[in-house]
Design a protein around this motif. Structure first.
Motif, PDB file in Angstrom:
ATOM      1  N   ILE A 164     -39.977-102.526 -14.145  1.00 37.56           N
ATOM      2  CA  ILE A 164     -38.970-101.973 -15.100  1.00 37.56           C
ATOM      3  C   ILE A 164     -37.578-102.503 -14.590  1.00 37.56           C
ATOM      4  CG2 ILE A 164     -37.531-100.048 -15.860  1.00 37.56           C
ATOM      5  CD1 ILE A 164     -40.195 -98.500 -15.645  1.00 37.56           C
ATOM      6  N   GLY A 165     -37.230-102.627 -13.188  1.00 40.03           N
ATOM      7  CA  GLY A 165     -35.632-103.044 -12.949  1.00 40.03           C
ATOM      8  C   GLY A 165     -35.802-104.602 -13.108  1.00 40.03           C
ATOM      9  N   LYS A 166     -37.001-105.289 -12.896  1.00 39.83           N
ATOM     10  CA  LYS A 166     -36.804-106.709 -13.072  1.00 39.83           C
ATOM     11  C   LYS A 166     -36.748-107.131 -14.528  1.00 39.83           C
ATOM     12  CE  LYS A 166     -37.589-111.048 -12.113  1.00 39.83           C
ATOM     13  NZ  LYS A 166     -36.408-111.989 -11.701  1.00 39.83           N
ATOM     14  N   THR A 167     -37.582-106.282 -15.332  1.00 38.42           N
ATOM     15  CA  THR A 167     -37.719-106.671 -16.884  1.00 38.42           C
ATOM     16  C   THR A 167     -36.246-106.504 -17.376  1.00 38.42           C
ATOM     17  OG1 THR A 167     -40.018-106.184 -17.014  1.00 38.42           O
ATOM     18  CG2 THR A 167     -38.752-106.100 -19.031  1.00 38.42           C
ATOM     19  N   LEU A 168     -35.581-105.254 -16.982  1.00 36.65           N
ATOM     20  CA  LEU A 168     -34.207-104.915 -17.476  1.00 36.65           C
ATOM     21  C   LEU A 168     -33.365-105.963 -17.110  1.00 36.65           C
ATOM     22  CD1 LEU A 168     -33.845-101.121 -17.155  1.00 36.65           C
ATOM     23  CD2 LEU A 168     -33.856-102.373 -19.118  1.00 36.65           C
ATOM     24  N   SER A 169     -33.377-106.576 -15.860  1.00 30.90           N
ATOM     25  CA  SER A 169     -32.396-107.285 -15.228  1.00 30.90           C
ATOM     26  C   SER A 169     -32.435-108.921 -16.059  1.00 30.90           C
ATOM     27  CB  SER A 169     -32.773-107.683 -13.744  1.00 30.90           C
ATOM     28  OG  SER A 169     -31.800-108.643 -13.341  1.00 30.90           O
ATOM     29  N   VAL A 170     -33.727-109.264 -16.322  1.00 34.50           N
ATOM     30  CA  VAL A 170     -34.107-110.550 -17.038  1.00 34.50           C
ATOM     31  C   VAL A 170     -33.601-110.450 -18.485  1.00 34.50           C
ATOM     32  CG1 VAL A 170     -35.716-111.920 -18.154  1.00 34.50           C
ATOM     33  CG2 VAL A 170     -36.029-111.187 -15.567  1.00 34.50           C
ATOM     34  N   GLN A 171     -33.890-109.268 -19.203  1.00 37.96           N
ATOM     35  CA  GLN A 171     -33.064-109.043 -20.486  1.00 37.96           C
ATOM     36  C   GLN A 171     -31.517-109.232 -20.391  1.00 37.96           C
ATOM     37  OE1 GLN A 171     -34.952-105.395 -21.798  1.00 37.96           O
ATOM     38  NE2 GLN A 171     -36.704-106.282 -22.560  1.00 37.96           N
ATOM     39  N   TYR A 172     -30.942-108.460 -19.492  1.00 35.46           N
ATOM     40  CA  TYR A 172     -29.314-108.573 -19.476  1.00 35.46           C
ATOM     41  C   TYR A 172     -29.171-109.954 -19.158  1.00 35.46           C
ATOM     42  CZ  TYR A 172     -28.879-103.399 -19.943  1.00 35.46           C
ATOM     43  OH  TYR A 172     -28.870-102.037 -20.365  1.00 35.46           O
ATOM     44  N   GLU A 173     -29.653-110.607 -18.153  1.00 29.50           N
ATOM     45  CA  GLU A 173     -29.258-112.053 -18.080  1.00 29.50           C
ATOM     46  C   GLU A 173     -29.318-112.834 -19.297  1.00 29.50           C
ATOM     47  OE1 GLU A 173     -31.859-112.827 -14.487  1.00 29.50           O
ATOM     48  OE2 GLU A 173     -30.574-111.555 -13.400  1.00 29.50           O
ATOM     49  N   ARG A 174     -30.446-112.883 -20.078  1.00 30.38           N
ATOM     50  CA  ARG A 174     -30.611-113.470 -21.314  1.00 30.38           C
ATOM     51  C   ARG A 174     -29.376-113.221 -22.114  1.00 30.38           C
ATOM     52  NH1 ARG A 174     -35.599-111.528 -23.634  1.00 30.38           N
ATOM     53  NH2 ARG A 174     -36.426-112.158 -21.546  1.00 30.38           N
ATOM     54  N   TRP A 175     -28.946-111.934 -22.350  1.00 25.31           N
ATOM     55  CA  TRP A 175     -27.877-111.764 -23.190  1.00 25.31           C
ATOM     56  C   TRP A 175     -26.484-112.227 -22.677  1.00 25.31           C
ATOM     57  CZ3 TRP A 175     -29.858-105.917 -23.640  1.00 25.31           C
ATOM     58  CH2 TRP A 175     -30.834-106.034 -24.335  1.00 25.31           C
ATOM     59  N   GLN A 176     -26.228-111.987 -21.269  1.00 23.24           N
ATOM     60  CA  GLN A 176     -25.034-112.481 -20.759  1.00 23.24           C
ATOM     61  C   GLN A 176     -25.403-113.279 -19.322  1.00 23.24           C
ATOM     62  OE1 GLN A 176     -22.148-113.738 -20.607  1.00 23.24           O
ATOM     63  NE2 GLN A 176     -21.351-112.116 -21.918  1.00 23.24           N
ATOM     64  N   PRO A 177     -25.517-114.358 -19.382  1.00 24.78           N
ATOM     65  CA  PRO A 177     -26.115-115.281 -18.288  1.00 24.78           C
ATOM     66  C   PRO A 177     -25.183-115.428 -17.253  1.00 24.78           C
ATOM     67  CG  PRO A 177     -26.212-116.597 -20.303  1.00 24.78           C
ATOM     68  CD  PRO A 177     -25.769-115.279 -20.621  1.00 24.78           C
ATOM     69  N   ARG A 178     -23.731-115.552 -17.527  1.00 21.95           N
ATOM     70  CA  ARG A 178     -22.911-115.510 -16.478  1.00 21.95           C
ATOM     71  C   ARG A 178     -22.446-114.399 -15.800  1.00 21.95           C
ATOM     72  NH1 ARG A 178     -19.379-118.215 -20.671  1.00 21.95           N
ATOM     73  NH2 ARG A 178     -17.886-116.250 -19.961  1.00 21.95           N
ATOM     74  N   ALA A 179     -22.762-113.196 -16.167  1.00 21.61           N
ATOM     75  CA  ALA A 179     -22.429-111.981 -15.640  1.00 21.61           C
ATOM     76  C   ALA A 179     -23.521-111.947 -14.294  1.00 21.61           C
ATOM     77  CB  ALA A 179     -22.749-110.737 -16.671  1.00 21.61           C
ATOM     78  N   ARG A 180     -22.787-110.900 -13.438  1.00 22.00           N
ATOM     79  CA  ARG A 180     -23.790-110.653 -12.338  1.00 22.00           C
ATOM     80  C   ARG A 180     -24.081-109.233 -12.502  1.00 22.00           C
ATOM     81  NH1 ARG A 180     -19.095-111.899  -7.734  1.00 22.00           N
ATOM     82  NH2 ARG A 180     -19.895-109.924  -7.068  1.00 22.00           N
ATOM     83  N   TYR A 181     -25.315-109.058 -11.781  1.00 21.94           N
ATOM     84  CA  TYR A 181     -26.232-108.141 -11.998  1.00 21.94           C
ATOM     85  C   TYR A 181     -26.761-107.235 -10.690  1.00 21.94           C
ATOM     86  CZ  TYR A 181     -26.165-109.218 -16.862  1.00 21.94           C
ATOM     87  OH  TYR A 181     -25.766-109.570 -18.169  1.00 21.94           O
ATOM     88  N   LYS A 182     -26.761-106.020 -10.477  1.00 18.87           N
ATOM     89  CA  LYS A 182     -27.166-105.450  -9.397  1.00 18.87           C
ATOM     90  C   LYS A 182     -28.342-104.669  -9.727  1.00 18.87           C
ATOM     91  CE  LYS A 182     -27.237-104.231  -5.067  1.00 18.87           C
ATOM     92  NZ  LYS A 182     -28.562-104.505  -4.337  1.00 18.87           N
ATOM     93  N   VAL A 183     -29.227-104.414  -9.404  1.00 22.82           N
ATOM     94  CA  VAL A 183     -30.576-103.621  -9.702  1.00 22.82           C
ATOM     95  C   VAL A 183     -30.617-102.703  -8.681  1.00 22.82           C
ATOM     96  CG1 VAL A 183     -32.784-103.216 -10.238  1.00 22.82           C
ATOM     97  CG2 VAL A 183     -31.690-105.060 -11.419  1.00 22.82           C
ATOM     98  N   GLN A 184     -30.312-101.126  -8.755  1.00 28.58           N
ATOM     99  CA  GLN A 184     -30.597-100.168  -7.728  1.00 28.58           C
ATOM    100  C   GLN A 184     -31.744 -99.279  -8.179  1.00 28.58           C
ATOM    101  OE1 GLN A 184     -28.065-100.466  -5.388  1.00 28.58           O
ATOM    102  NE2 GLN A 184     -29.043 -99.186  -4.041  1.00 28.58           N
TER     103      GLN A 184
END
Length: 134
Positions: A10-30
């Motif tokens: 779930i964490g990986k899937t959400l991260s991939v989806q958000y990165e697709r929408w905003q590739p330049r942003a930085r994401y941290k999954v907790q």
């Protein structure tokens, strides 16, 4: 799927989806964070984001529903019990501008508590709330 594998997926899937929408942003999954970890993460994200919008996504499936006063549930340090986190604490750590995604049962309780926290008549709060409710 084993619970830990499902959590990671779930964490990986959400991260991939958000990165697709905003590739330049930085994401941290907790995954399954404690209250202390959420506080530290919010403070760090706000520090680096400066005046940019910070996204906070809460996936609360499998934990108790939010309380009537808008508390979400996190783990204690030893992962033996749930600890309530008041939305007011989360809001004070994340500050603005921000966007909250509350993906959990009864997320409308969080929205109600959040709107009660701020004066809707004159507030210039720059927050966006997305919640799974009714």
């Amino acid at each position: 799927m084993a619970p830990q594998k499902a959590l990671e997926s779930i964490g990986k899937t959400l991260s991939v989806q958000y990165e697709r929408w905003q590739p330049r942003a930085r994401y941290k999954v907790q995954l399954d964070p404690t209250v202390e970890e959420v506080k530290k993460l919010c403070s760090t994200c706000r520090k680096y984001a400066k005046t940019e919008r910070v996204l906070f996504h809460y996936n609360g499936h499998g934990v108790p529903k939010p309380t009537a006063s808008g508390e979400i549930w996190l783990f204690n340090k030893s992962y033996t019990q749930y600890i309530p986190l008041p939305i007011s604490d989360l809001d004070s750590w994340l500050k603005t501008p921000s966007i909250y995604v509350f993906d959990c049962s009864a997320a409308g309780m969080i929205v109600n508590a959040f709107t009660e926290l701020h004066d809707p008549s004159g507030s210039t709060r720059d927050c966006i709330l997305l919640a799974a409710c009714e």
